[in-house]
Design an enzyme around this catalytic site. Sequence first.
Site, short mmCIF file in Angstrom:
data_model
loop_
_atom_site.label_atom_id
_atom_site.label_comp_id
_atom_site.label_asym_id
_atom_site.label_seq_id
_atom_site.Cartn_x
_atom_site.Cartn_y
_atom_site.Cartn_z
N ASP A 67 20.24 26.71 39.03
CA ASP A 67 19.87 25.14 38.56
C ASP A 67 21.00 24.46 39.80
O ASP A 67 21.83 25.48 40.29
CB ASP A 67 19.74 24.94 37.53
CG ASP A 67 21.14 25.03 36.51
OD1 ASP A 67 22.19 25.52 37.44
OD2 ASP A 67 21.56 24.72 35.91
N ASN A 136 24.88 20.43 23.87
CA ASN A 136 24.31 19.86 23.32
C ASN A 136 22.83 20.77 23.08
O ASN A 136 22.17 21.02 22.73
CB ASN A 136 23.22 19.04 24.10
CG ASN A 136 22.26 19.87 25.30
OD1 ASN A 136 23.25 20.81 26.06
ND2 ASN A 136 22.11 18.30 25.48
N HIS A 138 22.05 23.01 25.76
CA HIS A 138 21.26 23.13 26.72
C HIS A 138 21.71 24.39 27.82
O HIS A 138 22.01 24.85 27.54
CB HIS A 138 20.50 21.90 28.20
CG HIS A 138 22.24 22.51 28.80
ND1 HIS A 138 23.00 20.79 29.39
CD2 HIS A 138 22.90 22.96 29.38
CE1 HIS A 138 23.54 21.28 29.76
NE2 HIS A 138 24.14 21.98 30.00
N GLU A 143 17.02 20.17 28.94
CA GLU A 143 17.63 19.88 27.76
C GLU A 143 17.25 19.93 26.53
O GLU A 143 15.62 20.52 26.55
CB GLU A 143 18.17 18.53 28.22
CG GLU A 143 18.40 18.14 29.83
CD GLU A 143 20.12 18.41 29.65
OE1 GLU A 143 20.57 18.94 28.09
OE2 GLU A 143 20.89 17.92 30.36
C1 F6R Z 1 25.13 25.40 34.41
C2 F6R Z 1 24.18 25.75 33.81
C3 F6R Z 1 24.54 25.23 32.89
C4 F6R Z 1 26.41 25.61 32.26
C5 F6R Z 1 26.38 24.47 31.71
C6 F6R Z 1 27.90 24.56 30.67
O1 F6R Z 1 24.73 26.57 35.98
O2 F6R Z 1 23.06 25.94 34.07
O3 F6R Z 1 23.50 25.43 31.67
O4 F6R Z 1 26.26 26.63 31.54
O5 F6R Z 1 26.33 23.00 30.81
O6 F6R Z 1 28.74 24.07 31.62
P1 F6R Z 1 30.37 24.33 32.04
O7 F6R Z 1 30.25 25.58 31.83
O8 F6R Z 1 30.65 23.74 32.81
O9 F6R Z 1 30.55 24.32 30.28
#
Ligand code: F6R
Length: 241
Positions: A67, A136, A138, A143
């Site tokens: 992403d 959450n 995701h 989301e």
């Molecule tokens: C990042 C992504 C997100 C993260 C998630 C956890 O490329 O796709 O899904 O893996 O937001 O982020 P952290 O590791 O910063 O808690």
Amino acid sequence: MRIIQSNSKEEAVLKIAEMIVGKIESRPSLVIGLATGRTMEPLYKAWLEIVRKGGIDQGQCRFFMLDEYLGIPSDHPSSFRTYIKEKFLKPSGLAEKQFFFPSVENSDTKAAAMAYEKSIQDVGGIDLQILGIGTNGHIGFNEPASEPNSRTRQVVLSAETIKANRSSFEGEMPTEALTMGIGTILEARELLLLATGSSKAQAIKALLNHDDDPACPATYLKRHRNFTVVLDPQAASEIKQ
Ligand code: F6R
């Protein structure tokens, strides 16, 4: 779904790094989907350390970003492109042409999303998708309420995600992103999810206790036949033994 519980964050990171490098050794032309975020930082370090020590050649691998934010230039200090360049591409010494990024500067995001899906198809699909998880639930930036068959597309970030990631931005934080869809992710041949820290405990609990739950998009990953979740004790703390 296979769950691996580790005794520490370091052990969880090392375990997943060893799994990834082992797969590269048995298939040098592996196509890998890369996640970013705080969880992945020690993973990229451990991964490259094993590669260095073992003299493993990653020259045939290809890497696809999961992403990217929209509304900031791709070379912005807080873009995921910059993150991957600094934490993985440059220290690995790999060639830039091995890395694929969605074209977020294209004002036609639909065309950019379609082109990105095509670039994945053109290399024969993703062999191994590495994933983190949002507080959450995701996955990528899919989301809550994302469709299980969703493809790469423009999405609006949830208030929870904006709150969680705001500290990565000095100025204003983007509110939109381009993300591989859940359907895109489910087409990878293998999924490896790493979750560490107590902030992920509720999302992991929801992942384990629910199936196909729109409130926790990660639950759709349980449809995949080759899905492994690696946890540290804090992320696993809400799991009933
Ligand atoms: C990042 C992504 C997100 C993260 C998630 C956890 O490329 O796709 O899904 O893996 O937001 O982020 P952290 O590791 O910063 O808690």
